[in-house]
Design a protein around this motif. Structure first.
Motif, mmCIF file in Angstrom:
data_model
loop_
_atom_site.group_PDB
_atom_site.id
_atom_site.type_symbol
_atom_site.label_atom_id
_atom_site.label_comp_id
_atom_site.label_asym_id
_atom_site.label_seq_id
_atom_site.Cartn_x
_atom_site.Cartn_y
_atom_site.Cartn_z
ATOM 1 N N UNK A 450 0.843 -1.196 0.000
ATOM 2 C CA UNK A 450 0.000 0.000 0.000
ATOM 3 C C UNK A 450 0.882 1.251 0.000
ATOM 4 N N UNK A 451 0.691 2.178 -0.950
ATOM 5 C CA UNK A 451 1.443 3.435 -0.908
ATOM 6 C C UNK A 451 1.017 4.257 0.314
ATOM 7 N N UNK A 452 1.923 4.672 1.168
ATOM 8 C CA UNK A 452 1.535 5.414 2.380
ATOM 9 C C UNK A 452 0.706 6.660 2.083
ATOM 10 N N UNK A 453 1.021 7.362 0.982
ATOM 11 C CA UNK A 453 0.304 8.591 0.672
ATOM 12 C C UNK A 453 -1.156 8.339 0.322
ATOM 13 N N UNK A 454 -1.507 7.088 0.002
ATOM 14 C CA UNK A 454 -2.885 6.759 -0.359
ATOM 15 C C UNK A 454 -3.698 6.260 0.819
ATOM 16 N N UNK A 455 -3.094 6.185 2.003
ATOM 17 C CA UNK A 455 -3.812 5.731 3.197
ATOM 18 C C UNK A 455 -4.137 6.923 4.080
ATOM 19 N N UNK A 456 -5.385 7.020 4.450
ATOM 20 C CA UNK A 456 -5.837 8.061 5.376
ATOM 21 C C UNK A 456 -6.431 7.394 6.609
ATOM 22 N N UNK A 457 -5.914 7.717 7.781
ATOM 23 C CA UNK A 457 -6.422 7.172 9.033
ATOM 24 C C UNK A 457 -7.288 8.225 9.703
ATOM 25 N N UNK A 458 -8.484 7.815 10.119
ATOM 26 C CA UNK A 458 -9.434 8.743 10.734
ATOM 27 C C UNK A 458 -9.457 8.540 12.247
ATOM 28 N N UNK A 459 -9.455 9.645 12.966
ATOM 29 C CA UNK A 459 -9.528 9.608 14.425
ATOM 30 C C UNK A 459 -10.560 10.630 14.857
ATOM 31 N N UNK A 460 -11.422 10.246 15.785
ATOM 32 C CA UNK A 460 -12.459 11.177 16.248
ATOM 33 C C UNK A 460 -11.818 12.318 17.021
ATOM 34 N N UNK A 461 -12.484 13.476 17.012
ATOM 35 C CA UNK A 461 -11.914 14.625 17.698
ATOM 36 C C UNK A 461 -11.826 14.398 19.196
ATOM 37 N N UNK A 462 -12.681 13.530 19.752
ATOM 38 C CA UNK A 462 -12.596 13.239 21.188
ATOM 39 C C UNK A 462 -11.286 12.554 21.528
ATOM 40 N N UNK A 463 -10.750 11.753 20.582
ATOM 41 C CA UNK A 463 -9.471 11.091 20.814
ATOM 42 C C UNK A 463 -8.307 12.014 20.496
ATOM 43 N N UNK A 464 -8.400 12.728 19.366
ATOM 44 C CA UNK A 464 -7.286 13.582 18.950
ATOM 45 C C UNK A 464 -7.007 14.677 19.960
ATOM 46 N N UNK A 465 -8.044 15.132 20.663
ATOM 47 C CA UNK A 465 -7.877 16.232 21.611
ATOM 48 C C UNK A 465 -7.569 15.765 23.016
ATOM 49 N N UNK A 466 -7.317 14.456 23.203
ATOM 50 C CA UNK A 466 -7.189 13.924 24.563
ATOM 51 C C UNK A 466 -5.961 14.449 25.292
ATOM 52 N N UNK A 467 -4.791 14.088 24.840
ATOM 53 C CA UNK A 467 -3.594 14.478 25.566
ATOM 54 C C UNK A 467 -2.398 14.430 24.630
#
Length: 909
Positions: A450-467
């Protein structure tokens, strides 16, 4: 004289003979020369034959060390041993050296041996059996208490909780038994504190939580304590606490205490110099003696607490029978899901993501599905939360990531340019908590190609803003070359102001915002602001849940980049997604025959010229062309109706402007000097090749004008009526202003809310400290407010809050700050005022309510309040200042109602 001495000696001997203490005199070898009856009685159990000739021989079975101690003494006068305890044998031949309460009573002697001279010893013996038994009981009590007290928080532990619950169950089963309640308190996301602040920080937070919990139970206010019931706070383990409420008068009292626990334990903490924010979820179960035992009661409260967590945390839930059924169902699903991961029952579906405008396929989002062998398709809403709770989300998410990357690579190989450009995969909380996640993702990229540039990982804002630790892990993932998307943006965990702090490339606008685009100005403003801020930060935007063409058109107008939703495609199996991609790539047949291509010279065909003029003549756009001498060479109907409605003549640009000024028609020229205005316009604008501006026209409409001058002097002028857009822009501005006001205003009382009043406190405190002027904070809590709600209903309670807020706002100066910070609590910030002046303000406010009750309130409803007061000093922060006021408020509540307590700052050590 000799008779007197003999009499005294005789009296002394009689005293020693009758003494309750055993006395023995021996020679240097231990042979007894004198013994009183008490000593003989105490030693007789050691001399079965009644032979008490030598003291050392008699004591040798229980105190063999005496001979060594005498030898070590060296013959010098003085003590040989002090308070040596010896245990006489029980009738069965055992000693009572390890006697307990369950063993029969035995005798313990305390021996003191003194050398009077080189050839003379004196021993005293006392029966200390009762004393030793009392000491043993005290030791056992201390050990038992130590086993019943939590060492970290000094609260009772689980065993005490079960004892109290069992006692309450027994009392409830009696004919006139009283009900009881159990509150199960658990910290929300407490592990985050341990991760960010270490174990010591987590322990300190638990101690502070326990202190607040104990304070609520002991204070005896209307919420935390009802009647004469006994409330026992207990720490079970970790971040779990229990409150046992006995002699419960009304079930609502338990809910009231639970709500108070959520509120009080949710207030900010301070650990070291850092403010810490934490919340708790509380489960409540009511006991009427129907539960079989204490463990069953605790289980019910625990299930209710879990329901509170599933509902979002920071709240309480009361146990119902349905909760037990749901818990059973979750257990069944969890067991089946463990087998599903291994048995291949999971599969991945793909939902299209398209570019708004071109409608081209931009990517796919991978979503997991479960095909149960018995129940068929299981909804993700049913099994994803259970997977997250049970820890199965880790292997489930890993399966989805590998399957999605494998599918994407296959599409690249089979579809070529028809393949999507991006594969989006969700990250779970469990994955982000795993420090090896970047290595695992890198391994999937390598093994699948898999080309890394073609992969998008999604994270909810509740997790991204944790710490910071989570954000550091996200930065590691970005280091692999992939992109990160912030999922569900707009659900409340973060804000536009903090978006720049998150290491993401894409913002996915939540479906809750998109679904109301067509009906809510507020949500249009919110989406527009999100898109603009994201673009400013170099981020792209994707709208989720697009279901109608109207939503799509608005999103495109708001310049959102991409869309995703049922309007473009539902989640598809791999085969269905492949067909969808092929279908999207097919060219569509033209709707009508196209005119012939222009000749090689590049000039348009006569057909095209005629067609173009027809379109311009009847266009709603006002179009005009001026020659190099600025004379009107062409004007369509729209332009002439606006600027020059005469059928004849070819005026110059200046003549058109003068006519508009003279007739007050067309462009609105608001000046008293038309010549000066024309000169200024030529100097400032007409020299530029491309000119864009907006202007009023005389009939009240609004134009957006674009003028372009070519190098050969020919000029094109296009005017667009944007009156409706201006109206929309004004509406959007009003909606934005309303949204901003709503963000800082309490919706019930219309006072500033907690967030805004604390921001004002910070700024006013900084100003006061800089200028060395006094500032005082007053924390106000309405008395008996719960009773008002219970007796008259929440509508009356709301009237009380609104009326009190209005009077409070009228009583403060413009330079002061006031706000509602939650429930029936208000914060008042008085500038240029010391604590004595604050007391005068409070007394005036109290007198105001005593003299004039609020209108429209039922008879008997009176408003009273208690306050905590704190005056700022040079070392205060906003947190320390209001926390002092909070302590004062609790003391005021503890001492009665209608009280005011001032808490001075703590002197520096």
């Amino acid at each position: 004289m000799q008779d007197g001495v003999d009499n005294e000696l005789e009296a002394l001997l009689q005293f020693l003979y009758q003494s309750p203490v055993g006395l023995v005199q021996t020679d240097a070898e231990g042979d007894i020369t004198l013994i009183n009856p008490m000593a003989a009685q105490l030693l007789m159990p050691l001399a079965p034959g009644g032979q008490l000739g030598n003291l050392l021989d008699v004591l040798d079975p229980v105190a063999p060390q005496l001979r060594t101690m005498l030898s070590d003494n060296g013959g010098a006068p003085g003590p040989v041993c002090e308070a040596l305890r010896v245990h006489l044998p029980l009738p069965n031949g055992h000693t009572n050296g390890h006697a307990t309460r369950a063993q029969p009573s035995a005798t313990t002697l305390e021996l003191r041996l003194v050398r009077l001279a080189a050839d003379k010893l004196m021993a005293s013996l006392s029966d200390v059996s009762l004393l030793e038994q009392a000491e043993q009981r005290r030791l056992e009590d201390r050990l038992r208490d130590a086993a019943r007290i939590d060492t970290l928080t000094s609260l009772p532990n689980r065993s005490v909780a079960l004892e109290r619950i069992e006692a309450a169950l027994h009392a409830a089963r009696l004919p006139d038994g009283a009900a009881f309640a159990v509150l199960f308190v658990n910290g929300d996301r407490f592990n985050r504190i341990n991760v960010t602040m270490g174990q010591a920080g987590g322990d300190e937070l638990l101690r502070q939580m326990a202190a607040r919990l104990m304070g609520m139970v002991r204070l005896g206010d209307a919420v935390a304590r009802t009647g004469d019931g006994k409330h026992t706070p207990v720490r079970l383990s970790g971040d779990e606490f229990v409150v046992v409420m006995e002699d419960l008068r009304h079930p609502a009292d338990a809910s009231g205490l639970a709500a108070r626990v959520v509120e009080v334990l949710g207030k900010p903490y301070r650990i070291g110099n850092e403010p810490v924010f934490a919340s708790v979820s509380v489960g409540v179960t009511l006991g009427h003696g129907q539960q079989p035992n204490g463990d069953a009661v605790l289980q019910e409260a625990s299930l209710a607490m879990r329901e509170a967590k599933l509902a979002g945390g920071a709240r309480h839930k009361v146990f119902t029978a349905e909760m037990r059924e749901r818990a059973w169902w979750r257990g069944v699903v969890e067991d089946d899901l463990r087998q599903a991961v291994q048995a291949g029952q999971l599969y991945v579906v793909y939902q299209p993501i398209v570019r708004l405008g071109s409608m081209e396929a931009a990517g796919m989002e991978a979503l997991v599905r479960w095909n149960h062998p018995v129940r068929g398709l299981v909804s993700p809403a049913d099994f994803i939360p259970i997977a997250e709770e049970s820890g199965l989300i880790g292997p489930v998410s890993a399966f989805v990531l590998r399957a999605a990357c494998t599918c994407f690579v296959q599409w690249r190989q089979t579809l070529g340019h028809q393949a999507p450009g991006l594969m989006s995969v969700n990250l779970s909380r469990a994955q982000l908590s795993n420090p090896t996640l970047p290595d695992e993702v890198a391994e999937v990229l390598r093994s699948t190609g898999m080309p890394p540039a073609c992969l998008q990982l999604e994270v909810t804002e509740s997790l991204a803003a944790q710490d910071e630790s989570v954000q550091a892990r996200l930065r590691e993932l970005k280091g692999l070359g992939l992109t990160l998307a912030l999922d569900d943006f707009g659900t409340g965990y973060s804000s536009l102001a903090s978006l720049h702090q998150l290491p993401v490339d894409v913002v996915k606008i939540d479906r809750s915002c998109v679904s109301q685009l067509e009906s809510s100005e507020y949500h249009r403003v919110l989406v527009q602001a999100t898109v603009r801020v994201a673009r400013t930060l170099g981020m792209r935007t994707v709208a989720e849940g697009v279901e109608t063409p109207g939503q799509a058109q608005l999103l495109q107008a708001l310049q959102c980049d991409k869309g995703q939703g049922y309007l473009y495609g539902r989640p598809l199996t791999e085969a269905q997604a492949t067909d969808w991609l092929r279908q999207q790539a097919r060219p569509t047949a033209p709707a009508a025959p196209m005119p012939a291509a222009p000749p090689a010279s590049g000039l348009p065909s006569p057909f095209a010229c005629t067609r173009l003029q027809e379109l311009l003549d009847h266009s709603q756009l006002a179009v005009a062309v001026f020659d190099p001498q600025e004379r009107l060479a062409y004007a369509n109907q729209s332009y002439r109706s606006l600027y020059w409605d005469r059928p004849e003549g070819t005026p110059t640009w200046e003549e058109v402007m003068r006519e508009a000024y003279r007739s007050r028609k067309g462009l609105l020229i608001d000046t008293a000097d038309i010549d000066g205005w024309l000169t200024d316009v030529r100097k400032r604008y007409r020299q530029q090749p491309l000119r864009r501006f907006e202007s009023d026209i005389a009939d009240g409409r609004w134009l957006r004008v674009t003028e372009e001058t070519r190098p050969d002097g020919w000029q094109l002028c296009v005017s667009t009526d944007v009156t409706s857009l201006k109206s929309t822009e004004a509406d959007l501005r009003r909606a934005r202003d309303a949204a901003m006001l709503a963000a800082i205003t309490d919706p019930l009382t219309e006072l500033p809310n907690r967030r805004f009043v604390f921001e004002r406190l910070q700024s006013l405190l900084a100003l006061a400290q800089t200028s060395n002027r006094p500032l005082t904070v007053v924390l106000i809590d309405l008395d008996e407010f719960k009773a008002i709600n219970d007796q008259h209903g929440h509508a009356v309670g709301d009237q009380v809050l609104v009326g009190f807020s209005q009077r409070l706002a009228q009583s403060v100066r413009q330079r002061d700050a006031v706000g509602r910070i939650g429930g029936e609590e208000f914060l008042l910030v008085l500038t240029d005022t010391g604590h004595e002046g604050a007391l005068r303000v409070v007394n005036e406010l109290r007198s105001l309510f005593a003299a004039d009750t609020l209108p429209h309130l039922p008879p008997g409803v009176h408003i009273g309040f208690s306050t905590g007061i704190a005056q700022a000093d040079a070392n205060d922060t906003a947190d320390t200042l209001w926390q002092r006021a909070d302590r004062g408020l609790y003391r005021a509540k503890d001492s009665g109602r209608g009280r005011d307590v001032f808490v001075p700052p703590t002197p520096p050590t």
